[in-house]
Every structure is written in structure tokens, then in C-alpha cells.
Motif scaffolding. Structure first.
Motif, mmCIF file in Angstrom:
data_model
loop_
_atom_site.group_PDB
_atom_site.id
_atom_site.type_symbol
_atom_site.label_atom_id
_atom_site.label_comp_id
_atom_site.label_asym_id
_atom_site.label_seq_id
_atom_site.Cartn_x
_atom_site.Cartn_y
_atom_site.Cartn_z
ATOM 1 N N HIS A 394 8.420 -2.835 0.405
ATOM 2 C CA HIS A 394 7.207 -2.008 0.379
ATOM 3 C C HIS A 394 6.891 -1.544 -1.044
ATOM 4 O O HIS A 394 5.718 -1.470 -1.424
ATOM 5 N N VAL A 395 7.922 -1.239 -1.819
ATOM 6 C CA VAL A 395 7.676 -0.697 -3.158
ATOM 7 C C VAL A 395 7.711 -1.774 -4.241
ATOM 8 O O VAL A 395 7.410 -1.491 -5.404
ATOM 9 N N GLU A 396 8.049 -3.000 -3.860
ATOM 10 C CA GLU A 396 8.108 -4.077 -4.846
ATOM 11 C C GLU A 396 6.735 -4.296 -5.481
ATOM 12 O O GLU A 396 5.725 -4.378 -4.796
ATOM 13 N N GLY A 397 6.717 -4.374 -6.791
ATOM 14 C CA GLY A 397 5.470 -4.624 -7.500
ATOM 15 C C GLY A 397 4.671 -3.386 -7.837
ATOM 16 O O GLY A 397 3.673 -3.468 -8.560
ATOM 17 N N LEU A 398 5.070 -2.224 -7.327
ATOM 18 C CA LEU A 398 4.352 -0.991 -7.654
ATOM 19 C C LEU A 398 4.698 -0.551 -9.074
ATOM 20 O O LEU A 398 5.841 -0.662 -9.518
ATOM 21 N N SER A 399 3.718 -0.027 -9.783
ATOM 22 C CA SER A 399 3.948 0.501 -11.128
ATOM 23 C C SER A 399 4.666 1.839 -11.023
ATOM 24 O O SER A 399 4.738 2.448 -9.947
ATOM 25 N N GLU A 400 5.167 2.316 -12.165
ATOM 26 C CA GLU A 400 5.842 3.618 -12.164
ATOM 27 C C GLU A 400 4.876 4.720 -11.733
ATOM 28 O O GLU A 400 5.261 5.663 -11.046
ATOM 29 N N GLU A 401 3.621 4.606 -12.129
ATOM 30 C CA GLU A 401 2.621 5.595 -11.719
ATOM 31 C C GLU A 401 2.401 5.541 -10.214
ATOM 32 O O GLU A 401 2.315 6.577 -9.545
ATOM 33 N N GLU A 402 2.315 4.336 -9.671
ATOM 34 C CA GLU A 402 2.111 4.185 -8.227
ATOM 35 C C GLU A 402 3.324 4.687 -7.447
ATOM 36 O O GLU A 402 3.184 5.206 -6.339
ATOM 37 N N LEU A 403 4.504 4.567 -8.039
ATOM 38 C CA LEU A 403 5.718 5.040 -7.363
ATOM 39 C C LEU A 403 5.776 6.563 -7.271
ATOM 40 O O LEU A 403 6.598 7.111 -6.543
ATOM 41 N N ASP A 405 3.030 8.160 -6.348
ATOM 42 C CA ASP A 405 1.932 8.447 -5.423
ATOM 43 C C ASP A 405 2.486 8.600 -4.010
ATOM 44 O O ASP A 405 2.978 7.644 -3.408
ATOM 45 N N TYR A 406 2.393 9.804 -3.491
ATOM 46 C CA TYR A 406 2.895 10.131 -2.156
ATOM 47 C C TYR A 406 2.371 9.144 -1.112
ATOM 48 O O TYR A 406 3.110 8.706 -0.233
ATOM 49 N N ASN A 407 1.114 8.765 -1.239
ATOM 50 C CA ASN A 407 0.476 7.928 -0.219
ATOM 51 C C ASN A 407 0.921 6.469 -0.258
ATOM 52 O O ASN A 407 0.675 5.722 0.681
ATOM 53 N N LYS A 408 1.555 6.048 -1.338
ATOM 54 C CA LYS A 408 2.006 4.664 -1.438
ATOM 55 C C LYS A 408 3.462 4.478 -1.004
ATOM 56 O O LYS A 408 3.956 3.355 -0.925
ATOM 57 N N MET A 409 4.136 5.564 -0.732
ATOM 58 C CA MET A 409 5.535 5.477 -0.334
ATOM 59 C C MET A 409 5.670 5.171 1.163
ATOM 60 O O MET A 409 4.820 5.586 1.962
ATOM 61 N N PRO A 410 6.738 4.481 1.551
ATOM 62 C CA PRO A 410 6.898 4.062 2.961
ATOM 63 C C PRO A 410 7.473 5.155 3.863
ATOM 64 O O PRO A 410 8.480 4.977 4.531
ATOM 65 N N TYR A 411 6.825 6.314 3.870
ATOM 66 C CA TYR A 411 7.299 7.421 4.693
ATOM 67 C C TYR A 411 7.388 7.041 6.172
ATOM 68 O O TYR A 411 8.378 7.319 6.838
ATOM 69 N N GLU A 412 6.330 6.421 6.670
ATOM 70 C CA GLU A 412 6.310 6.083 8.093
ATOM 71 C C GLU A 412 7.384 5.056 8.425
ATOM 72 O O GLU A 412 8.088 5.189 9.436
ATOM 73 N N LYS A 413 7.543 4.060 7.572
ATOM 74 C CA LYS A 413 8.575 3.043 7.808
ATOM 75 C C LYS A 413 9.971 3.655 7.773
ATOM 76 O O LYS A 413 10.843 3.329 8.587
ATOM 77 N N PHE A 414 10.198 4.547 6.827
ATOM 78 C CA PHE A 414 11.507 5.186 6.733
ATOM 79 C C PHE A 414 11.769 6.068 7.952
ATOM 80 O O PHE A 414 12.888 6.135 8.471
ATOM 81 N N ALA A 415 10.736 6.757 8.443
ATOM 82 C CA ALA A 415 10.887 7.584 9.645
ATOM 83 C C ALA A 415 11.245 6.724 10.859
ATOM 84 O O ALA A 415 12.048 7.130 11.713
ATOM 85 N N GLN A 416 10.637 5.543 10.934
ATOM 86 C CA GLN A 416 10.948 4.644 12.052
ATOM 87 C C GLN A 416 12.386 4.144 11.972
ATOM 88 O O GLN A 416 13.072 4.013 12.993
#
Length: 469
Positions: A394-403, A405-416
């Protein structure tokens, strides 16, 4: 009736229900008679566990039962009959599903307003916020929260603003109002270095005679003065309780909600005309949005500890109305059945970090073994290799700035993934239209009826202290 007419009429009926003004109107039973009031209250403490679904209250209580062998303060006072209890409809003027601005404004201004607005109606009309009403009759007033003090729920008791997003402007509105105690996060809205307009709002508060506290010790020192208090303890929101408990530096520098509540009460209780305090567990809502179960459970317990501080004062004082509720449900979390449900739920007893802490430590070059170790360290269990891949992909390829960003993190996937190890799951990542818990104790609590709309509580507060309009 012809089949075609039947369907035509049914469609019209359905459309009529969808647009019915009754669903969004102000409460039709807000006209409380003073004859119903046995004794007037002198003080009011209004406590809000923001975004608390019934599953949140339940899991916090179950956690306490299985760790310390007792109920939460909230549930214990249901059990012993001390609290009067109601269910509350939380809709706004624009939707069956409210946001916190409209939800709080129903209490603050007594009228349902559209989502996003703070005591401002659809046509721009202003509804006077309740803390301004109480200040006008001589009471001391204040708010404490675990999110920015300029955020929607505290602001809904204080100001009129067309948008909850105008937090820099709301900070300046607070200065104009000169309320007695305001504490929470949100340094970015007061600091000249961080505001876009470079205005030093702190300087304005100092000139107005305020104590400015940015640490727990500074907050406690304010008890030695008679000055009003502005306490701002973080740039944005304050840390999740579970992260706070495992970090000595945070414990030394950042107060808990219970500690802020105690200081606020002590700062205002000497007022001859009484005081009104709003207490918000704002991070409960943030954890629900993030499907962050450890963050959610521990922050609900922290809210419960603040409730105990308020209730202990009210019992001793005898002149204080306690109202405890939430503005809406959020994410509908719960503990679900499984062969190891009890054992898995017990994992929360030894967790040290929130899901958010895990997300904040993700970076582009994180190796699978490092993520496994990170979760084991913070939460005490190892996820599978396949689950590690889900997060890292999910986070592969994201820039440091994007990392960041709360909305780009896999919160839902991690909760599952979390649910596989804790049996705690979520229905969504947003607010719900569920009817919610509301309870009251003390003089004026007799005004609470078994089912209310959110606007009811505005008039209940006014009537409980003998204000008729």
C-alpha cells in the motif's frame, strides 16, 4: 388500485419521507416547564465522548472489567441507578448523519444547523452559543478537549462561524469572548510562527491578562493565580492515551483529560454565580475514523476518568448538573465472536502503542522484518508475511510527503488485519446515524426524558439553572 398507480404512489411516499422536515427539525419537546424542576443547579459540567458508538462504550467497560475488575464510571452509574438515562437522535439540519459542528451546535445554539456550520443556520442566521448566554449572567465558563481547542465541539459551545474549518479565526474569536478556561491542542492556530497571517494570538491573550500554559506544570501553576487560563499542549491534537502512557516525556509534559478537567473545575468553582464547563474526549472520534482500536479503547477510558473527576466533584458539591453523552456514533466498532475472542481481546491489556503510531513509523524503505518487529514491539503480536505485504504494498511508491498524509495510510487495511488477532472490527470509517447514549446526574437531571433530540439539551441546561430563554 392499478399496479402502475401503486408504484407511483409508493415512490411519492418514499420521496416524501426522504424530504420530510420532521426528520431535520428542532426538537418538538424542548419546551420544558420550570415546574418540572425540583432544584436549580449552580454549575453544569457537560461531557462529550466525541464519536462514541455503543460498541466503544462497551469495549472500554469490558477492558476495565477484565483488567481491574470493575465497570467504567459511566456503566457503574447506570448499574447503581445514579444516572438518569436517555437515547438521543443526533441528526443535523442537512442530514440524518451529523458532523461534530452541527451536532455540537444543536446543544450550543439550541437549533439544528447544516453540517459544517457552527451555530449558523442555512440562511446565515446566528444562534447565540450557550456559553455566551451563561457568561452574560455571571457564570465562569470554559472548555477542555484532547483535540485543538478551536475544533468543532468546543467551538460549538462558544462561537458563531459559517465553517468549522476557520480555526485560526475561531482562535481570535475566543480572545474576543474572554472565557475563563480554554485548554486542549492547536498551537498552530495561536502561534505567530505557524499562522499564515503571522498574527500572535498568544500575545493578545497575555495582554488580556491570561495565564498561558504549554506544559502540564504550567497548567498546574495556574492554580496559584486568579487569572483566566489558556492551555495549549500540542501543535494539533494531543497524543492518544495509549501512546501517552508509554512515553515518560509525554506524561511529564502533556496533561490528561482528567487532569485538565480537575484544573478547570478548581479554577472556576469559586465563582459565586457558578460555572459551566464543557469536557470533550475528542480523540475518541479520531480513533474511530482511523479504525484504531487501541487508540479508541484507551481514549474512551481516559474520558471515563475525566467523568469520574467531574462526578466526584458534583457529588460533593451537590449543586452541579452532570450531562454525559456523545454527538454521534462513529465507525460502529465491536468485539465479535470467535473461538479465541476473550483471549484475543485480552491483547489490549499489554499493548503499548496505537495503530496510528504504527502508521506514523511507516517509510518507503521499511523492510518486512522491520514492520513485523515494529508491530510486535508496539502491540505484542506478529502478523503474517502475507499481511505484512498488504501494508507494504500500500505504501510502496509513496513519497516522504505522502507518507505523512493521514489519508494515504492503510488504516482500514491494518484494522482488518488487527481483527484477526483481537476480534475487534469496524463497520465503516465515518459517522453513523445511530441513536446514542445520554445520561444526567444532579439538580436538573429530572428534566431528561427517555428519548430526546439533540437540541433538547440546550434548553435543559438553561432551565436547570433557572434561565427561561
Amino acid at each position: 388500485m392499478k399496479r402502475r398507480d401503486f408504484f407511483r404512489n409508493s415512490s411519492l411516499t418514499a420521496a416524501g419521507l426522504a424530504l420530510s422536515p420532521m426528520l431535520f427539525s428542532a426538537d418538538d419537546n424542548t419546551s420544558l416547564l420550570l415546574a418540572d424542576l425540583k432544584d436549580e443547579a449552580k454549575n453544569i459540567i457537560f461531557l462529550v465522548s466525541d464519536g462514541m458508538s455503543i460498541g466503544t462504550l462497551t469495549m472500554a467497560d469490558l477492558h476495565l472489567q477484565t483488567t481491574v475488575g470493575k465497570h467504567s464510571t459511566w456503566i457503574e452509574n447506570y448499574k447503581n441507578g445514579r444516572f438518569k438515562r436517555a437515547s438521543m437522535d443526533t441528526a443535523s439540519a442537512s442530514s440524518l448523519v451529523t458532523d461534530s459542528a452541527a451536532g455540537g451546535s444543536a446543544w450550543g445554539g439550541g437549533v439544528r444547523v447544516p453540517n459544517g456550520a457552527l451555530n449558523v443556520g442555512a440562511n446565515g442566521e446566528f444562534h447565540k452559543p450557550i456559553l455566551q448566554k451563561f457568561k452574560a449572567v455571571g457564570k465562569k465558563v470554559g472548555c477542555v478537549t484532547t483535540v485543538p481547542i478551536t475544533h468543532a465541539t468546543p467551538a460549538s459551545f462558544c462561537v458563531n462561524n459559517k465553517s468549522r474549518n476557520n480555526q485560526p479565526e475561531i482562535a481570535e474569536q475566543y480572545l474576543e469572548l474572554k472565557f475563563d478556561v480554554m485548554m486542549g491542542g492547536g498551537d498552530q492556530y495561536f502561534s505567530a510562527e505557524k499562522r499564515d497571517d503571522k498574527k500572535d494570538v498568544y500575545a493578545g491573550f497575555k495582554t488580556a491578562g491570561y495565564d498561558i500554559a504549554k506544559t502540564k506544570s504550567g497548567m498546574n501553576n495556574s492554580l496559584n493565580t486568579n487569572k483566566p487560563l489558556l492551555g495549549v499542549f500540542s501543535d494539533d491534537s494531543m497524543p492518544y492515551t495509549i501512546d501517552h502512557k508509554s512515553d515518560k516525556k509525554l506524561q511529564n509534559e502533556v496533561p490528561t483529560l482528567a487532569e485538565m478537567t480537575g484544573v478547570a473545575i478548581n479554577k472556576m468553582k469559586g465563582s459565586s454565580d457558578g460555572f459551566v464547563l464543557q469536557v470533550e474526549g475528542g480523540k475518541v472520534d479520531w480513533a474511530a475514523h482511523a479504525n484504531d482500536a487501541p487508540g479508541l479503547i484507551y481514549d474512551q477510558i481516559a474520558f471515563d476518568e475525566a467523568l469520574k473527576v467531574a462526578l466526584d466533584f458534583a457529588i460533593e458539591d451537590g449543586n452541579t448538573l452532570i450531562i454525559v453523552t456523545t454527538d454521534h456514533g462513529n465507525a460502529n466498532p465491536g468485539l465479535f465472536k470467535g473461538s479465541k475472542a476473550d483471549e484475543n481481546f485480552a491483547r489490549y491489556q499489554t499493548m503499548k502503542k496505537s495503530n496510528t503510531w504504527v502508521m506514523q513509523n511507516l517509510h518507503a524503505n521499511l523492510k518486512p522484518s522491520q514492520l513485523t518487529e515494529l508491530i510486535e514491539f508496539g502491540q505484542g503480536f506478529a502478523i503474517s508475511d502475507d499481511e505484512v505485504k498488504i501494508i507494504l504494498n500500500h505504501v510502496e511508491g509513496l513519497s516522504e510527503e505522502e507518507l505523512q498524509d493521514y489519508n494515504k495510510m492503510p488504516y482500514e487495511k491494518f484494522a482488518q488485519i488487527h481483527k484477526n488477532y483481537t476480534n475487534v472490527g469496524f463497520g465503516d470509517m465515518n459517522h453513523s446515524a445511530d441513536f446514542v447514549e445520554c445520561a444526567a446526574f444532579g439538580p436538573g437531571s429530572e428534566l431528561l426524558t427517555p428519548f430526546i433530540k439533540n437540541t433538547f439539551l440546550h434548553n435543559m441546561m438553561l432551565r436547570s439553572v433557572g434561565i427561561t430563554k
